[in-house]
Design a protein around this motif. Structure first.
Motif, short mmCIF file in Angstrom:
data_model
loop_
_atom_site.label_atom_id
_atom_site.label_comp_id
_atom_site.label_asym_id
_atom_site.label_seq_id
_atom_site.Cartn_x
_atom_site.Cartn_y
_atom_site.Cartn_z
N ASP A 36 0.85 -1.19 0.00
CA ASP A 36 0.00 0.00 0.00
C ASP A 36 0.88 1.23 0.00
O ASP A 36 1.92 1.27 0.65
CB ASP A 36 -0.89 0.04 1.26
N TRP A 37 0.45 2.25 -0.70
CA TRP A 37 1.12 3.55 -0.67
C TRP A 37 0.45 4.36 0.41
O TRP A 37 -0.78 4.43 0.49
CB TRP A 37 0.97 4.21 -2.04
N LEU A 38 1.23 4.96 1.27
CA LEU A 38 0.68 5.79 2.35
C LEU A 38 0.47 7.20 1.79
O LEU A 38 1.43 7.92 1.53
CB LEU A 38 1.62 5.80 3.55
N PRO A 39 -0.78 7.59 1.55
CA PRO A 39 -1.09 8.88 0.92
C PRO A 39 -0.41 10.06 1.62
O PRO A 39 -0.29 10.09 2.84
CB PRO A 39 -2.61 8.99 1.03
N GLY A 40 0.06 10.99 0.81
CA GLY A 40 0.73 12.17 1.34
C GLY A 40 2.19 11.95 1.67
O GLY A 40 2.85 12.83 2.20
N THR A 41 2.71 10.75 1.39
CA THR A 41 4.11 10.42 1.67
C THR A 41 4.70 9.70 0.46
O THR A 41 4.00 9.40 -0.51
CB THR A 41 4.25 9.49 2.89
N ASP A 42 5.98 9.41 0.54
CA ASP A 42 6.65 8.57 -0.45
C ASP A 42 6.87 7.17 0.11
O ASP A 42 7.69 6.41 -0.38
CB ASP A 42 8.01 9.16 -0.83
N VAL A 43 6.12 6.82 1.16
CA VAL A 43 6.34 5.57 1.88
C VAL A 43 5.39 4.48 1.37
O VAL A 43 4.20 4.70 1.18
CB VAL A 43 6.13 5.78 3.40
N LEU A 44 5.97 3.29 1.16
CA LEU A 44 5.20 2.09 0.82
C LEU A 44 5.14 1.21 2.06
O LEU A 44 6.12 1.07 2.79
CB LEU A 44 5.89 1.33 -0.32
N HIS A 45 4.00 0.60 2.28
CA HIS A 45 3.82 -0.31 3.41
C HIS A 45 3.46 -1.67 2.84
O HIS A 45 2.44 -1.83 2.17
CB HIS A 45 2.70 0.21 4.33
N GLY A 46 4.30 -2.66 3.11
CA GLY A 46 4.08 -3.99 2.57
C GLY A 46 3.69 -4.98 3.65
O GLY A 46 4.17 -4.90 4.78
N THR A 47 2.81 -5.91 3.27
CA THR A 47 2.42 -6.99 4.16
C THR A 47 2.64 -8.31 3.41
O THR A 47 2.05 -8.53 2.35
CB THR A 47 0.94 -6.88 4.58
N CYS A 48 3.49 -9.15 3.96
CA CYS A 48 3.78 -10.44 3.36
C CYS A 48 2.66 -11.44 3.66
O CYS A 48 1.89 -11.25 4.60
CB CYS A 48 5.11 -10.95 3.92
N HIS A 49 2.62 -12.52 2.91
CA HIS A 49 1.63 -13.57 3.14
C HIS A 49 1.76 -14.18 4.52
O HIS A 49 0.79 -14.71 5.06
CB HIS A 49 1.72 -14.66 2.07
N CYS A 50 2.94 -14.05 5.16
CA CYS A 50 3.13 -14.63 6.48
C CYS A 50 2.69 -13.69 7.59
O CYS A 50 2.70 -14.07 8.76
CB CYS A 50 4.60 -15.01 6.69
N GLY A 51 2.34 -12.44 7.24
CA GLY A 51 1.88 -11.49 8.24
C GLY A 51 2.90 -10.44 8.62
O GLY A 51 2.58 -9.46 9.26
N ARG A 52 4.18 -10.64 8.26
CA ARG A 52 5.21 -9.64 8.54
C ARG A 52 4.93 -8.38 7.76
O ARG A 52 4.43 -8.43 6.63
CB ARG A 52 6.59 -10.16 8.18
N GLU A 53 5.31 -7.24 8.33
CA GLU A 53 5.12 -5.94 7.69
C GLU A 53 6.46 -5.24 7.54
O GLU A 53 7.39 -5.48 8.31
CB GLU A 53 4.17 -5.08 8.51
N HIS A 54 6.53 -4.36 6.54
CA HIS A 54 7.77 -3.66 6.23
C HIS A 54 7.41 -2.35 5.55
O HIS A 54 6.43 -2.29 4.81
CB HIS A 54 8.59 -4.54 5.30
N THR A 55 8.19 -1.29 5.80
CA THR A 55 7.99 -0.03 5.09
C THR A 55 9.28 0.36 4.38
O THR A 55 10.38 0.02 4.82
CB THR A 55 7.57 1.11 6.04
N SER A 56 9.10 1.06 3.26
CA SER A 56 10.26 1.50 2.47
C SER A 56 9.80 2.59 1.51
O SER A 56 8.65 2.62 1.10
CB SER A 56 10.82 0.33 1.67
N GLN A 57 10.74 3.45 1.14
CA GLN A 57 10.46 4.43 0.10
C GLN A 57 10.88 3.89 -1.27
O GLN A 57 10.54 4.47 -2.28
CB GLN A 57 11.18 5.74 0.38
N ASP A 58 11.59 2.80 -1.29
CA ASP A 58 12.12 2.22 -2.53
C ASP A 58 11.30 1.00 -2.94
O ASP A 58 11.33 -0.04 -2.27
CB ASP A 58 13.58 1.82 -2.31
N PRO A 59 10.55 1.09 -4.06
CA PRO A 59 9.72 -0.05 -4.47
C PRO A 59 10.52 -1.31 -4.80
O PRO A 59 10.07 -2.42 -4.55
CB PRO A 59 8.97 0.46 -5.71
#
Length: 62
Positions: free
Chosen positions: A13-36
């Motif tokens: 997901d792209w966090l509106p108003g930012t350059d941040v991406l928020h990812g959720t893996c199939h295992c439930g772990r989450e991660h954020t990054s500005q680099d796709p």
């Protein structure tokens, strides 16, 4: 949302108003990054690079 080669669901997901991406893996772990590219590399490294949530404390890793 995208399905991996074995049918797992990966969500970025792209966090509106930012350059941040928020990812959720199939295992439930989450991660954020500005680099796709870094985000997809993290997701597709599963299981290398991260373990399912049941094996570690809660929280977002980076």
């Amino acid at each position: 949302m995208s399905a991996g080669p074995t049918g797992e669901i990966y969500r970025i997901d792209w966090l509106p108003g930012t350059d941040v991406l928020h990812g959720t893996c199939h295992c439930g772990r989450e991660h954020t990054s500005q680099d796709p590219i870094e985000m997809w590399e993290w997701m597709l490294a599963h299981p290398q690079g991260h373990e399912p949530l049941s094996h570690e404390p809660q929280g977002t890793s980076s």
